[in-house]
Design an enzyme around this catalytic site. Structure first.
Site, PDB file in Angstrom:
ATOM      1  N   HIS B  79     -15.134 108.758 -43.358  1.00 26.39           N
ATOM      2  CA  HIS B  79     -14.974 108.153 -42.461  1.00 26.39           C
ATOM      3  C   HIS B  79     -16.028 108.559 -41.366  1.00 26.39           C
ATOM      4  O   HIS B  79     -16.389 107.915 -40.580  1.00 26.39           O
ATOM      5  CB  HIS B  79     -13.518 107.572 -41.926  1.00 26.39           C
ATOM      6  N   ASP B 108     -46.595  99.752 -30.528  1.00 16.24           N
ATOM      7  CA  ASP B 108     -45.392 100.217 -31.829  1.00 16.24           C
ATOM      8  C   ASP B 108     -45.613 100.978 -31.330  1.00 16.24           C
ATOM      9  O   ASP B 108     -45.940 102.098 -30.398  1.00 16.24           O
ATOM     10  CB  ASP B 108     -46.603  99.763 -33.200  1.00 16.24           C
ATOM     11  N   TRP B 144     -15.564 115.931 -41.721  1.00 14.91           N
ATOM     12  CA  TRP B 144     -16.800 116.041 -41.310  1.00 14.91           C
ATOM     13  C   TRP B 144     -16.923 117.515 -40.782  1.00 14.91           C
ATOM     14  O   TRP B 144     -18.840 117.454 -41.474  1.00 14.91           O
ATOM     15  CB  TRP B 144     -17.354 115.088 -40.211  1.00 14.91           C
ATOM     16  N   SER B 171     -34.420 112.342 -41.769  1.00 13.62           N
ATOM     17  CA  SER B 171     -34.296 111.335 -40.826  1.00 13.62           C
ATOM     18  C   SER B 171     -34.586 111.444 -39.624  1.00 13.62           C
ATOM     19  O   SER B 171     -35.412 110.771 -38.670  1.00 13.62           O
ATOM     20  CB  SER B 171     -33.235 109.608 -41.780  1.00 13.62           C
ATOM     21  N   SER B 172     -32.971 112.334 -39.033  1.00 13.83           N
ATOM     22  CA  SER B 172     -33.562 111.902 -37.757  1.00 13.83           C
ATOM     23  C   SER B 172     -34.379 112.755 -36.984  1.00 13.83           C
ATOM     24  O   SER B 172     -34.933 111.950 -36.144  1.00 13.83           O
ATOM     25  CB  SER B 172     -31.783 113.020 -37.394  1.00 13.83           C
ATOM     26  N   HIS B 255     -22.048 119.764 -30.353  1.00 13.96           N
ATOM     27  CA  HIS B 255     -21.808 119.291 -29.304  1.00 13.96           C
ATOM     28  C   HIS B 255     -22.884 118.901 -28.308  1.00 13.96           C
ATOM     29  O   HIS B 255     -22.555 117.632 -28.556  1.00 13.96           O
ATOM     30  CB  HIS B 255     -21.464 120.813 -27.881  1.00 13.96           C
ATOM     31  N   GLU B 257     -24.799 116.764 -30.830  1.00 16.30           N
ATOM     32  CA  GLU B 257     -24.364 116.018 -31.235  1.00 16.30           C
ATOM     33  C   GLU B 257     -23.972 114.266 -30.309  1.00 16.30           C
ATOM     34  O   GLU B 257     -23.928 113.314 -30.361  1.00 16.30           O
ATOM     35  CB  GLU B 257     -23.916 116.449 -32.751  1.00 16.30           C
ATOM     36  N   TYR B 259     -23.615 114.314 -27.007  1.00 22.75           N
ATOM     37  CA  TYR B 259     -24.625 113.628 -26.125  1.00 22.75           C
ATOM     38  C   TYR B 259     -25.469 112.603 -27.364  1.00 22.75           C
ATOM     39  O   TYR B 259     -25.654 111.203 -26.415  1.00 22.75           O
ATOM     40  CB  TYR B 259     -24.591 114.264 -25.939  1.00 22.75           C
ATOM     41  N   SER B 270     -27.038 101.483 -18.283  1.00 27.56           N
ATOM     42  CA  SER B 270     -28.043 101.819 -16.448  1.00 27.56           C
ATOM     43  C   SER B 270     -29.136  99.899 -16.489  1.00 27.56           C
ATOM     44  O   SER B 270     -28.836 100.440 -15.492  1.00 27.56           O
ATOM     45  CB  SER B 270     -28.770 102.917 -16.514  1.00 27.56           C
ATOM     46  N   HIS B 304     -16.252 125.095 -26.733  1.00 29.26           N
ATOM     47  CA  HIS B 304     -15.165 124.621 -26.664  1.00 29.26           C
ATOM     48  C   HIS B 304     -14.285 124.042 -27.427  1.00 29.26           C
ATOM     49  O   HIS B 304     -13.604 123.438 -27.206  1.00 29.26           O
ATOM     50  CB  HIS B 304     -15.140 123.889 -25.029  1.00 29.26           C
ATOM     51  N   HIS B 305     -15.066 123.570 -28.790  1.00 30.43           N
ATOM     52  CA  HIS B 305     -14.116 122.693 -30.018  1.00 30.43           C
ATOM     53  C   HIS B 305     -13.552 123.699 -30.615  1.00 30.43           C
ATOM     54  O   HIS B 305     -12.471 123.708 -31.750  1.00 30.43           O
ATOM     55  CB  HIS B 305     -15.147 122.458 -31.071  1.00 30.43           C
ATOM     56  N   THR B 330     -21.783 113.794 -15.649  1.00 29.61           N
ATOM     57  CA  THR B 330     -20.551 112.700 -15.336  1.00 29.61           C
ATOM     58  C   THR B 330     -20.155 111.725 -14.894  1.00 29.61           C
ATOM     59  O   THR B 330     -20.236 111.212 -14.806  1.00 29.61           O
ATOM     60  CB  THR B 330     -20.071 112.920 -16.968  1.00 29.61           C
ATOM     61  N   LYS B 333     -22.799 109.715 -12.390  1.00 27.14           N
ATOM     62  CA  LYS B 333     -22.908 108.410 -13.304  1.00 27.14           C
ATOM     63  C   LYS B 333     -22.106 106.966 -13.400  1.00 27.14           C
ATOM     64  O   LYS B 333     -22.879 105.863 -13.318  1.00 27.14           O
ATOM     65  CB  LYS B 333     -23.757 108.527 -15.091  1.00 27.14           C
ATOM     66  N   ARG B 452      -4.184 116.726 -36.241  1.00 31.33           N
ATOM     67  CA  ARG B 452      -4.771 115.425 -36.820  1.00 31.33           C
ATOM     68  C   ARG B 452      -5.152 115.404 -38.690  1.00 31.33           C
ATOM     69  O   ARG B 452      -4.686 116.519 -38.327  1.00 31.33           O
ATOM     70  CB  ARG B 452      -6.052 115.046 -36.699  1.00 31.33           C
TER      71      ARG B 452
END
Lengths: 289, 536, 395
Positions: B79, B108, B144, B171-172, B255, B257, B259, B270, B304-305, B330, B333, B452
């Site tokens: 998932h 293009d 994951w 790809s990315s 991390h 990622e 963002y 925006s 922090h993870h 943040t 924003k 979890r």
């Protein structure tokens, strides 16, 4: 060949190379995965995938070279190529960064911790009694048995000289290209290619020596892991770079590139210098310190 | 050179695109590729959503009614992998492909052939990944994040998962290089960087993050691969390695990622809020700098993870403080969005509804994020449903709602048809209510002590899990309805859309007709100082 | 994933209706983090609430502004939008204020963190090993002379919960009090003493967590992490493994009995006697009663060990779980073939699978018993009786 610059940004039409590349990647990934899982014929699937990839790369680049020589790329297209190459090299830097990070982590943190430093007093007392790690090490369980670490002097030093010299010969070729001295371009490039392959051969010799004489293998604990991961991926990059230089040499021999339009040459030169700089980092942190 | 002439035949004049499958497989057109990205992402969203339904079904009640625990773990893992790498990221690349050339006046993407390859690697990558579901030993089941040593226990799926991740990374990276080259090199005359739409800005920074961290992920999984098959000991203490090393490398990727998934959402919001408030974006420059600040901070907060891995005290304090700092840009924003609304002249079409819900609900996710930043409190929250609630709040009513806002915002531009506002609003309210029913109770579950990634739980957690599951099923159904709304619009919707589409819309994409022709901005538009369609 | 039959679906619907109807009657709706049973957990709760109210405060301001704007600044009320689009003063203010709030929060957070990291002067040290999917507790005790007097035991999910939690068992989780939060052998600690846990793992990463103590830390193979707690009131405290550790991650709970000191001392003595580590009159550890090693005893002992260590993968019936890649032992080549190969895999494990090396975890006697059991149970009638000395030789 005429180089009438086109005003409009060149947008190529319908190409089959990308999908060939994707199929190639798919076949390669399925083949190598099955092979690693012990599949018997998947080895051949893997090589078939590589062959498709090679076919794609050759065909795609041939396309690009033809378009370039036909003058379809104006300055703006060149700008896209430049940005593309710069950021591609940056991504490569980050790839090596992961392995350098692993090396620093092992030397700065995990080995001292296993030896009981920091907040890991009990790690050493209860789990790895008596282990006093100092670099190089294969860890507290001496995975892979005793080995002899790689010396900085000797072969690696020669390799450093070879790569540095190749960087210089390439710069000589570049300057010659800018000044229109074509013979010097070819000579400089040929020297660079030769030095590049010589480096790869010496590196291969070093590996054989390490495996047979020094008992230094990929399985020699964290030292062997980081050593082979870093130098191995670097070796792959040198090989790729040398192949690209060979292509460029072929192109200069056929009279490609002009004094003011030779991005293909520049891109490969950037790549070669990047590979050079990575080696200096390797020499410093893997071999020397 | 006849082959050359053939290969590049007709480069000066546009001929009609190929027809049938060949159009999509061989295309170099940014709109076609954007469409394929979006449809691919929608497909992955549905498959990943189906996995989520299985998870919520098993968690509806205590006890194991439906699946084996192994299969449950495969579902949580797949998932996440599908939603992160298959749904959200490709969706943003799809939007970038479609809209950035239109928005900055480029004919293009900068590297059109590579653009095609970036896309077509994805189906290959997900074929490799999804094929593992049919293996006897099942799909990867270690989350994951793929932490060793657990990941190393994976069965035959192991190398498939690793190489699938490699392919997604390739790809990315290529997609991101294309976006950067396009934004830096292809802007129309007069379109200076600080006149660009926020979506182009946020994507420029996102692309930078992608190029910086996807290779690091590749490095991390490569070390897993060699640890498993070639005897290295990066993640084994006996050989001098450390399982935690993987976590550091992974989260150095991970991390930024998150963002990567949320910055383009900021860009969309925006764009949408000013359009429907009929008022210019408040503090455009501050928005750009805040985005850059968030991107910078994302590189120095990763641990922090992993507050519970037993880092030295100094590390815990450093990562706690840097993480708290993120709330400053943040916050800027969020404040700027509200200031944009303030004294505006708002109407509430579907894109605006999704954008406003984004601001509300993303902020709630931000609050729980701030709480999670506090290391001593994180020891309680870590690896509980509180974390699950947090990141789903920022990703579902955050990133996914922004994707939906963007879809409704530009769907008329793509199809030339106006969607049904009535259906759009039904979809919005259905999603907005069910998503809260789905994720809000999970805060309570986490605080009450439910870990979890568990398929079964103690009876004290039963009620909230049931509510969460009901919300989940409702939210899942709402997205099938979303597909219907898109289909309905594609088939004609409620009539033709104008080029302007929205009364308050600015931006070059609204200067071209709806639907946007196959080729746009062959002649770049010229942007003047006082041009109303750009920021100034 | 097969769907259950109509009967199960019906039972399920009834349960849904019932719990929906009775949920308001359930008083134990837990909404918040527990204040817990230690000083530190109280502090953490305080920090959590501080952060919560800070967020509520900011939320009220932000959301009110939004709602007011949505109501007043809609086109029907405000047809003419304002023209301004920046204001440096406001922007500086709303960048600065969050900074100040952060500093206010950061100071108490750092203070609590410092206390949590202070491991000095602990009274008791217990080594905790996470194993797929159980915990092992080793009390590191010494007498006045420095003689080791420690003992250890495994702590696994209680049998009743384990029966209920099997997929489609048809048993009712509500019938078991503390479903999935009960173990066979709980950790016992004295109230008021500083207990230090030394966490590690044998296979993959686990995490030891008891919410009421506000401690959670990863148990990492090859490393030791420390946590400590000082329980202030006696009671039974429950927690779970908090790091995904494979199939039965949900089924390795933690139960801690915090008891008055005298009770703890008595319990320790009892455990030491059982383990045979108590000093006899002459100061030597008393040897446990020697037991004659015969087939009947080995099988009895082996079944016990098998149930605790092996059955979660290879199943009590020895049939394994093919769907999860856990091989059967019943009639298998390993369990009925060459003994040396069988011992090797039990002692040293199989790399990259859940089959870990049990050599370091179990005594010679236990391994001999369990291998004997595996070679003779479920119709594997090899007749082999493995002696503890065989194990010592094979190590």
């Amino acid at each position: 060949m005429a180089h009438a610059q086109h005003d409009k940004y060149y947008v190529p039409h319908d190409s089959h190379w990308p999908i060939v590349g994707s199929v190639g990647l798919l076949v390669t990934a399925l083949g190598v995965s099955n092979w690693l899982n012990g599949g018997s014929i998947s080895k051949f699937v893997f090589f078939a995938g590589l062959a498709i990839m090679a076919y794609m790369i050759i065909g795609w680049f041939r396309n690009v070279i033809q378009e370039s020589e036909a003058g379809y790329y104006n300055e703006k297209v060149g700008g896209s190529f430049r940005w593309g190459m710069i950021w591609f090299i940056f991504s490569e830097v980050m790839f090596f960064g992961a392995f350098f990070g692993a090396l620093f982590y092992a030397r700065q943190y995990s080995i001292p911790w296993l030896s009981g430093e920091g907040n890991n007093f009990f790690t050493n007392i209860l789990l790895w009694t008596g282990f006093e790690g100092s670099w190089p090490t294969a860890g507290p369980a001496e995975i892979g048995g005793e080995f002899e670490p790689m010396e900085a002097l000797g072969l690696p030093m020669w390799n450093t000289l070879i790569l540095l010299t190749s960087g210089m010969t390439l710069t000589v070729a570049h300057h010659a290209l800018l000044e229109g001295r074509r013979t010097m371009v070819n000579l400089g490039l040929a020297a660079t290619v030769a030095l590049g392959f010589l480096f790869v051969c010496l590196q291969a010799y070093e590996y054989v020596h390490a495996y047979t004489e020094m008992n230094l293998t990929m399985g020699s604990g964290i030292y062997g892991s980081t050593f082979y991961m870093l130098t191995g991926f670097h070796g792959v990059h040198v090989t790729v770079g040398a192949i690209m230089l060979t292509v460029i040499l072929g192109r200069t021999l056929s009279g490609h590139f002009t004094t003011d339009n030779h991005f293909g040459f520049e891109a490969v030169a950037w790549y070669w210098h990047f590979v050079d700089v990575v080696w200096l980092g390797l020499y410093l942190f893997v071999y020397w310190l | 050179m006849s082959t050359t002439a053939e290969a590049i035949h007709g480069h000066d004049h546009h001929h009609a695109p190929l027809t049938g499958w060949r159009r999509w497989v061989f295309t170099t057109n940014h709109k076609d590729i954007g469409t394929m990205y979006l449809l691919f992402s929608l497909t992955m969203f549905i498959i990943g959503g189906a996995f989520a339904m299985i998870i919520r079904l098993e968690l509806f009640q205590p006890g194991m009614q439906f699946v084996q625990p192994d299969f449950f773990n495969q579902m949580t893992t797949m998932h996440a992998l599908l939603m992160v790498f298959g749904a959200v990221m490709p969706a943003w690349v799809g939007f970038a492909n479609w809209m950035i050339p239109l928005q900055i006046g480029a004919p293009d993407m900068a590297l059109p052939r590579m653009n095609n390859w970036s896309f077509w690697i994805l189906p290959a990558a997900f074929t490799v990944l999804l094929s593992t579901l049919f293996f006897d030993s099942g799909a990867p089941a270690s989350g994951w994040t793929m932490y060793p040593p657990l990941m190393l226990q994976t069965g035959d799926a192991f190398p498939f998962a690793i190489f699938a991740v490699h392919m997604m990374g390739i790809s990315s990276i290529m997609g991101a290089i294309n976006v950067i080259a396009t934004v830096l090199n292809m802007r129309a005359p007069g379109m200076s960087l600080l006149k660009m739409p926020m979506f182009a800005w946020t994507w420029l920074i996102t692309a930078y993050l992608l190029i910086a961290v996807m290779p690091v992920l590749a490095g991390a999984v490569t070390m897993l691969l060699t640890d498993r098959f070639f005897g290295t000991t990066f993640f084994t203490a006996a050989g001098g390695g450390d399982p935690v090393l993987y976590q550091h490398v992974f989260w150095f990727f991970g991390h930024p990622e998150v963002y990567i998934m949320i910055l383009p959402a900021f860009g969309i919001v925006s764009e949408v809020i000013p359009t429907f408030a009929r008022k210019k974006l408040f503090g455009y420059h501050a928005m750009v700098y805040a985005t850059a600040a968030i991107a910078f901070l994302s590189f120095i907060v990763w641990a922090h993870h992993m507050f519970t891995v037993g880092m030295p005290f100094s590390g815990e304090v450093f990562f706690m403080f840097t993480t708290m700092l993120i709330s400053v840009p943040t916050g800027v924003k969020v404040f700027n969005w509200i200031a944009t609304m303030w004294k505006g002249s708002m109407t509430f079409e579907t894109p605006m509804l999704f954008a406003l819900a984004f601001v509300f609900l993303f902020t709630i996710g931000g609050f729980s994020g701030l709480m999670l930043a506090i290391a001593p409190a994180d020891f309680q929250y870590h690896d509980t449903y509180f974390v699950v609630a947090h990141f789903h709040y920022v990703l579902v009513p955050g990133a996914v709602f922004a994707l939906m806002a963007a879809t409704y915002y530009w769907l008329p531009k793509w199809t030339g048809n106006m969607y049904s506002e009535k259906l759009g609003r039904i979809h919005f309210w259905w999603s907005a209510i069910s998503v809260n029913l789905l994720f809000f109770p999970q805060h309570f579950l986490g605080l009450a002590g439910m870990p979890r990634r568990i398929p079964d739980y103690s009876t004290q957690f039963a009620d909230f899990n049931m509510w969460s599951s009901i919300g989940g099923f409702a939210f899942g159904l709402a997205q099938l309805f979303f597909i219907y709304v898109i289909w309905h619009t594609y088939r004609g919707g409620v009539g033709k859309a104008t080029a302007q589409v929205w009364e308050g819309a600015h931006g070059l994409e609204f200067r071209v007709p709806s639907p946007a022709p196959h080729h746009t901005w062959d002649e770049p538009p010229v942007i003047r100082e006082d041009d109303q369609d750009v920021h100034s | 994933m097969c769907f259950t039959k109509l009967k199960a679906a019906l039972r399920w619907l009834t349960a849904f209706a019932l719990s929906a109807a009775s949920s308001s009657a359930l008083a134990d709706y837990t909404l918040n983090m527990p204040k817990g049973a230690t000083d530190i957990s109280g502090e953490v709760y305080g920090l959590h609430m501080l952060l919560f109210w800070v967020c509520v405060g900011i939320g009220i301001v932000v959301f009110s502004a939004m709602i007011v704007s949505i109501i007043l600044h809609r086109r029907s009320r405000n047809p003419e939008p304002a023209k301004w689009h920046h204001n440096t003063t406001v922007e500086v203010i709303w960048t600065t204020i969050p900074f100040i709030i952060l500093i206010v929060v950061a100071i108490p957070a750092a203070r609590t963190l410092i206390k949590m990291e202070d491991f000095r002067q602990s009274d008791i040290s217990i080594k905790v090993t996470g194993i797929q999917w159980k915990w092992k507790y080793d009390y590191l005790l010494h007498d006045e002379n420095g003689q080791e007097r420690g003992f250890g035991f495994y702590s696994t999910l209680d049998a009743e919960s384990n029966r209920i939690r099997q997929t489609r068992s048809g048993l009712d989780p509500w019938s078991k009090e503390n479903y999935l939060l009960e173990v066979d052998n709980p950790l016992v600690v004295p109230v008021g003493k500083k207990v230090r846990l030394l966490l590690t793992a044998a296979d993959v990463i686990h995490a030891w967590w008891v919410p009421e103590f506000a401690v959670k830390k990863d148990a990492i193979p090859g490393y030791i992490n420390e946590i400590w707690f000082r329980v202030t009131k006696p009671g039974i405290y429950r927690g779970q493994c908090a790091e995904l550790c494979g199939r039965d991650h949900a089924f390795m709970p933690i139960v801690v009995h915090a008891v008055p000191e005298e009770e703890y001392e008595a319990w320790v003595r009892e455990q030491q006697e059982k383990a045979g580590v108590l000093a006899s009159a002459d100061g030597e550890a008393a040897a446990a009663e020697p037991q004659e090693w015969n087939m009947e005893y080995a099988m009895r002992q082996g079944e016990k060990v098998y149930t605790q260590m092996c059955a979660s993968c290879h199943m009590a019936t020895g049939e394994g779980l093919a769907a999860a890649g856990y091989p059967a032992l019943k009639g298998s080549a390993i369990a009925t073939g060459d003994l040396a190969a069988h011992l090797d895999i039990v002692l040293h494990g199989k790399p990259n699978t859940a089959m870990m090396a049990f050599g370091g975890l179990m005594s010679d006697e236990d391994i001999a018993a369990v291998v004997t059991y595996e070679r003779n149970a479920w119709g594997n009638d090899t007749g082999d009786l493995v002696e503890p000395s065989d194990i010592a030789a094979a190590r």
